[in-house]
Design a protein around this motif. Structure first.
Motif, PDB file in Angstrom:
ATOM      1  N   PRO A  83      31.520  18.189 -44.356  1.00  0.00           N
ATOM      2  CA  PRO A  83      31.946  19.255 -43.439  1.00  0.00           C
ATOM      3  C   PRO A  83      32.895  20.271 -44.100  1.00  0.00           C
ATOM      4  CG  PRO A  83      33.101  17.218 -42.974  1.00  0.00           C
ATOM      5  CD  PRO A  83      32.068  16.880 -43.985  1.00  0.00           C
ATOM      6  N   ARG A  84      32.939  21.456 -43.509  1.00  0.00           N
ATOM      7  CA  ARG A  84      33.860  22.502 -43.925  1.00  0.00           C
ATOM      8  C   ARG A  84      35.225  22.147 -43.319  1.00  0.00           C
ATOM      9  NH1 ARG A  84      35.029  27.827 -41.352  1.00  0.00           N
ATOM     10  NH2 ARG A  84      34.138  26.923 -39.462  1.00  0.00           N
ATOM     11  N   ALA A 139      32.383  14.243 -38.841  1.00  0.00           N
ATOM     12  CA  ALA A 139      31.735  15.526 -38.533  1.00  0.00           C
ATOM     13  C   ALA A 139      30.510  15.754 -39.394  1.00  0.00           C
ATOM     14  CB  ALA A 139      32.721  16.679 -38.753  1.00  0.00           C
ATOM     15  N   GLY A 140      29.496  16.341 -38.779  1.00  0.00           N
ATOM     16  CA  GLY A 140      28.326  16.777 -39.537  1.00  0.00           C
ATOM     17  C   GLY A 140      27.543  15.656 -40.178  1.00  0.00           C
ATOM     18  N   PRO A 171      25.582  21.150 -39.607  1.00  0.00           N
ATOM     19  CA  PRO A 171      26.772  20.989 -40.432  1.00  0.00           C
ATOM     20  C   PRO A 171      28.023  20.860 -39.568  1.00  0.00           C
ATOM     21  CG  PRO A 171      26.038  23.275 -40.449  1.00  0.00           C
ATOM     22  CD  PRO A 171      24.999  22.510 -39.707  1.00  0.00           C
ATOM     23  N   GLY A 172      29.066  20.257 -40.135  1.00  0.00           N
ATOM     24  CA  GLY A 172      30.273  20.025 -39.363  1.00  0.00           C
ATOM     25  C   GLY A 172      31.460  20.850 -39.828  1.00  0.00           C
ATOM     26  N   THR A 173      32.420  20.997 -38.912  1.00  0.00           N
ATOM     27  CA  THR A 173      33.666  21.678 -39.242  1.00  0.00           C
ATOM     28  C   THR A 173      34.823  20.755 -38.883  1.00  0.00           C
ATOM     29  OG1 THR A 173      32.715  23.846 -38.781  1.00  0.00           O
ATOM     30  CG2 THR A 173      35.117  23.687 -38.729  1.00  0.00           C
ATOM     31  N   VAL A 174      35.866  20.772 -39.715  1.00  0.00           N
ATOM     32  CA  VAL A 174      37.057  19.987 -39.459  1.00  0.00           C
ATOM     33  C   VAL A 174      38.239  20.939 -39.398  1.00  0.00           C
ATOM     34  CG1 VAL A 174      38.553  18.148 -40.315  1.00  0.00           C
ATOM     35  CG2 VAL A 174      36.090  18.032 -40.718  1.00  0.00           C
ATOM     36  N   THR A 184      29.814  17.898 -34.326  1.00  0.00           N
ATOM     37  CA  THR A 184      29.864  19.008 -35.275  1.00  0.00           C
ATOM     38  C   THR A 184      31.291  19.474 -35.531  1.00  0.00           C
ATOM     39  OG1 THR A 184      29.519  20.502 -33.420  1.00  0.00           O
ATOM     40  CG2 THR A 184      27.577  19.901 -34.716  1.00  0.00           C
TER      41      THR A 184
END
Ligand code: ADP
Ligand code: ZN
Ligand code: ZN
Length: 801
Positions: free
Chosen positions: A429-430, A637-638, A643-646, A604
């Motif tokens: 994740p971002r 996440a993701g 895709p995931g965001t943190v 996500t």
């Protein structure tokens, strides 16, 4: 059971550990085995022995035909050896139990009986009860086996035609037509068939057999992720990890393989595949997972692959369930054990693999005597049985990383395999860091930064799922003076008091004392130290975050809170997760219990309400724990296709832990953490033992701690390399920065007082391989115990407060 003295001659000898909890009795005693007991005596059985002027129970840890061949019997004269009186329970331990318990007793300064008891059936050992007339009676174990009765058709039964009016008989025959059924199930199906069963049994149509019933240790779950579908293809990392494990298995050297895989890289699949091979060879496997992640999800994954042959151990089992799981292993009905640290002591018959998932977890260290660390005990057993020990983690402990970097530890090979990628191209994740200082300076008073707010709204719009962590480990709402920084503490315990909004009380969670206070802005609010009226509330409860979250989220978003309060009821934890799983669009808000192990592909967004509480604990492992927590929760996440965001909210954006998590670069953190530990001589560069002494009398307690520390100082000054583990002797002084042991303290503990006891501690830092337990054990014996003063010796300590 009636006891009597038998005067027969001894046909062999047994070394017996007397079951009296005292350090002084750590050594086993030699007993003769009378002829009539010789056939039944076996390692691990419980025996009745004369002990001084009384009788006691003990456990057999060695048997030999001659006294001088018996371990621990050196110098014992045959004339002084008494015969044991009776065998009161057979053995049900793993074959290596005695050796492992001895090792633990030496390693952790614990009594041998205490260590042996870990290997005995749970709740299933007999007890000795003194009768009024002074004689003794052996009480059978309180927990009994459950039995069930199974009804089946006999061969003749197949052709039996019941009379036209015998409805019950026809019901029974119909129920049995597909195979045997238990009487319990029959009675659930139909009201009462017992008369029909009796009649048909007499006629020889059905037969009733009694057998052992296994009480199930877990209920099923509807969680989709609780099923481990065999992947079509393993990732390159998984193949490499499996190869390393397979190599270690064939090599039979008892080496350790650290699977260092990012979250979601498929470590569980590696364990499952490795276990499959072990089972195919007729072996057994033991899988340790942290108590907190021993959920329906984890257990379900193992069950979906290995079915009924999985035994499960966790602290929520009833005594009966625990005994059944134990016996399933002992009888071979279960060949895979999944459990918390105590699962290591199951009666394995052919253990071929040990797996420790989330190897870095602190819950593997037992907080009470014997204060063992499951990783170290497992490494010892692996070395003895020459089987592989597999450790898995996305954030390995400094100890594991250090040993792998060295390539070996105490003569055992340690090897690291990396799994840097998630299967199927799922990306990490971002990570966005929200600087709360800037938010505050910009006038924001919300607990959600702009970026977290925007991300939450995005989740709501797109109908996705989010996880929000509000870590409160070692943290609770407290009051703090905004002018002088004073935090009210308990007058008995000197721990920070927790503020309870509803009752306007400060409560001590060590001793339970309560104090009535009103914080700012109530009239009469006053700092106990400087008198300022700005005694304000600090720290948010999960409940408050939940309220704030509900206030901003659109109504179609389910908000599910998971903390100690909302998971009190049995199965509540599982139900909340199932609710989250089933929801269309939801936010799961929770304490550290949500950070680990959850695998929901639809998540996500992961938010961390405040990362700083974790960073500020007064402990050399605080950074490691904070890094682990953040990395783990970010890993939720993701995990699926999207895709995931943190979002991590913090007042300390420059902290190396935050930077490492944000940049997906563990080395930023490990380099900093290891350098700090090396600089200050902390593990993994040294071994550290913590000795805590506590008592009601402050002076007496301090004096005792000082005398103890002085003795240890004297003992270690006599740089007796004789104490050093022979395996390490050669490399010792090179491998370690301190070279020789150092004693620090005594001083009062961080928690200076608890339950009206004053607490002091001193620490011993020593080179790796130095046998610090032996020194501490000998000094403690020399010092002797003192009434009203308690001592805990914690070797390789984790809790330093
Ligand atoms: P970890 O324990 O390393 O965090 P998991 O074992 O929970 O990761 O795996 C994450 C997800 O990836 C799971 O849903 C699992 O079923 C899936 N998975 C594991 N290995 C593979 C593979 N080789 N191919 C596809 N999916 C896989
Ligand atoms: Zn003040
Ligand atoms: Zn208190």
């Amino acid at each position: 059971m009636q006891l009597s003295d038998m005067g027969a001659s001894n046909s062999c000898f047994a070394a017996v550990v007397v079951d009296i909890p005292s350090r002084a009795l750590s050594e086993p005693f030699a007993y003769g085995v009378p002829e009539h007991l010789a056939c039944d005596i076996e390692l691990g059985c419980t025996v009745l022995i004369p002990f001084g002027r009384r009788v006691a129970l003990g456990y057999v840890i060695d048997i030999a035909p001659e006294l001088d061949e018996l371990s621990f019997a050196e110098g014992v004269s045959p004339a002084r050896v008494k015969p044991l009186r009776a065998i009161v329970a057979g053995s049900s331990c793993a074959s290596y139990f005695a050796e492992a318990a001895l090792w633990m007793s030496g390693e952790y300064v614990a009594s041998l009986a205490e260590c042996l008891r870990l290997f005995l059936p749970p709740g299933g050992t007999p007890r000795l009860k003194r009768r009024a007339d002074g004689t003794y009676e052996v009480e059978p174990p309180a927990v009994a086996e459950a039995r069930e009765r199974v009804v089946s058709l006999t061969i003749d039964g197949n052709t039996y035609v019941p009379p036209a009016n015998a409805t019950r008989q026809r019901q029974l025959l119909a129920a049995l037509s597909c195979g045997p059924v238990t009487t319990r199930e029959l009675n659930l199906l139909y009201t009462d068939l017992s008369a029909a069963i009796r009649t048909l049994e007499k006629k020889g149509v059905v037969q009733v057999e009694e057998r052992r019933a296994w009480r199930r240790a877990d209920s099923g779950t509807s969680l989709s992720s609780a099923c481990a579908v065999q992947p079509r293809q393993l990732t390159a990392g998984q193949v490499e990890a499996l190869d390393a494990i397979e190599h270690a298995r064939c090599e039979r050297a008892g080496s350790v393989v650290l699977v260092d895989g990012v979250t979601g890289s498929g470590k569980t699949e590696v364990y499952l595949s490795a276990i499959e091979r072990v089972l195919a060879d007729g072996g057994e496997a033991c899988v340790l997972v942290p108590e907190i992640s021993l959920t329906a999800q984890t257990v379900g994954r193992f069950r979906s692959r290995f079915g009924e042959s999985v035994a499960v151990f966790h602290s929520r089992l009833s005594a009966g369930e625990r005994l059944d799981q134990w016996d399933m292993v002992r009888t071979g009905a279960a060949r895979v054990v999944v459990g918390a640290r105590s699962a290591l002591f199951c009666p394995f018959r052919n253990l071929k693999l040990i797996v420790i998932d989330e190897e870095h977890e602190q819950s593997y260290k037992q907080g009470s005597a014997p204060r063992y660390h499951a990783r170290e005990v497992a490494a010892h057993i692996a070395r003895r049985l020459r089987i592989p020990l597999v450790l898995g983690s996305a954030t390995p402990s400094a100890e594991a990383l250090g040993r792998c970097a060295e390539g070996s530890y105490l003569g055992q090979r340690w090897q690291r395999v990396e799994m840097p990628e998630r299967p199927g191209g799922a990306v990490l994740p971002r990570v966005v860091v929200a600087d709360l200082r800037r938010e505050f300076a910009a006038g924001s008073r919300s607990m959600f930064s702009q970026v977290l707010y925007d991300e939450l709204m995005g989740v709501a719009e797109r109908g996705e799922k989010a996880v929000l962590l509000h870590n409160r480990r070692g943290f609770a709402p407290f009051l703090m003076c905004r002018e002088c920084g004073c935090v009210p503490t308990c007058k008995h315990c000197s721990t920070a008091l927790t503020y309870h909004e509803r009752t306007h009380t400060l409560e001590c969670h060590t001793c339970g004392a309560t104090y009535h206070v009103r914080p700012y802005p109530a009239v009469g609010s006053a700092c106990p130290k400087c008198g300022s009226r700005y005694l304000a509330k600090m720290g948010l409860g999960t409940q408050q975050v939940e309220d704030a979250l509900r206030a901003i989220m659109p109504p179609h978003v389910q908000v599910i809170r998971m903390d100690a309060d909302s998971t009190k009821a049995k199965d509540a934890h599982k139900q909340l997760l199932e609710q989250f799983d089933a929801a269309e669009c939801a936010v799961l808000l929770g304490t550290q219990m949500i950070a680990k192990g959850l695998d929901f592909p639809e998540v996500t967004l992961v938010g961390v309400v405040n990362a700083d509480y974790a960073l500020k604990m007064p402990d050399f492992r605080a950074q490691e724990r904070a890094y682990d927590l953040l990395e783990q929760v970010a890993g939720r996440a993701g995990r699926g296709e999207r895709p995931g965001t943190v979002v991590i909210q913090t007042y300390l954006p420059d902290n190396p832990v935050i930077r490492a998590v944000a940049g997906h670069d563990r080395s930023l953190f490990t380099a900093y953490d290891l350098a700090q530990r090396e600089e200050a001589s902390y593990p993994p560069y040294v071994r550290l033992a913590n000795v805590v002494v506590w008592g009601r009398d402050e002076r007496a307690t301090r004096v005792y701690a000082e005398r103890f520390a002085a003795l240890v100082r004297e003992a270690v000054a006599d740089v007796s390399l004789a104490f050093v583990d022979p395996v390490q002797e050669g490399e010792l002084s090179l491998a370690d920065p301190t070279r020789s042991p150092v004693v620090l303290g005594p001083t009062s503990c961080v928690v200076e007082r608890a339950k009206d006891r004053f607490r002091f501690h001193f620490m011993v830092k020593c080179p790796l391989g130095y046998h610090v337990s032996r020194v501490l054990g000998e000094c403690l014996r020399e010092l002797g115990s003192q009434s009203d003063i308690s001592v805990s010796v914690d070797v390789d300590a984790y809790d330093l407060m």
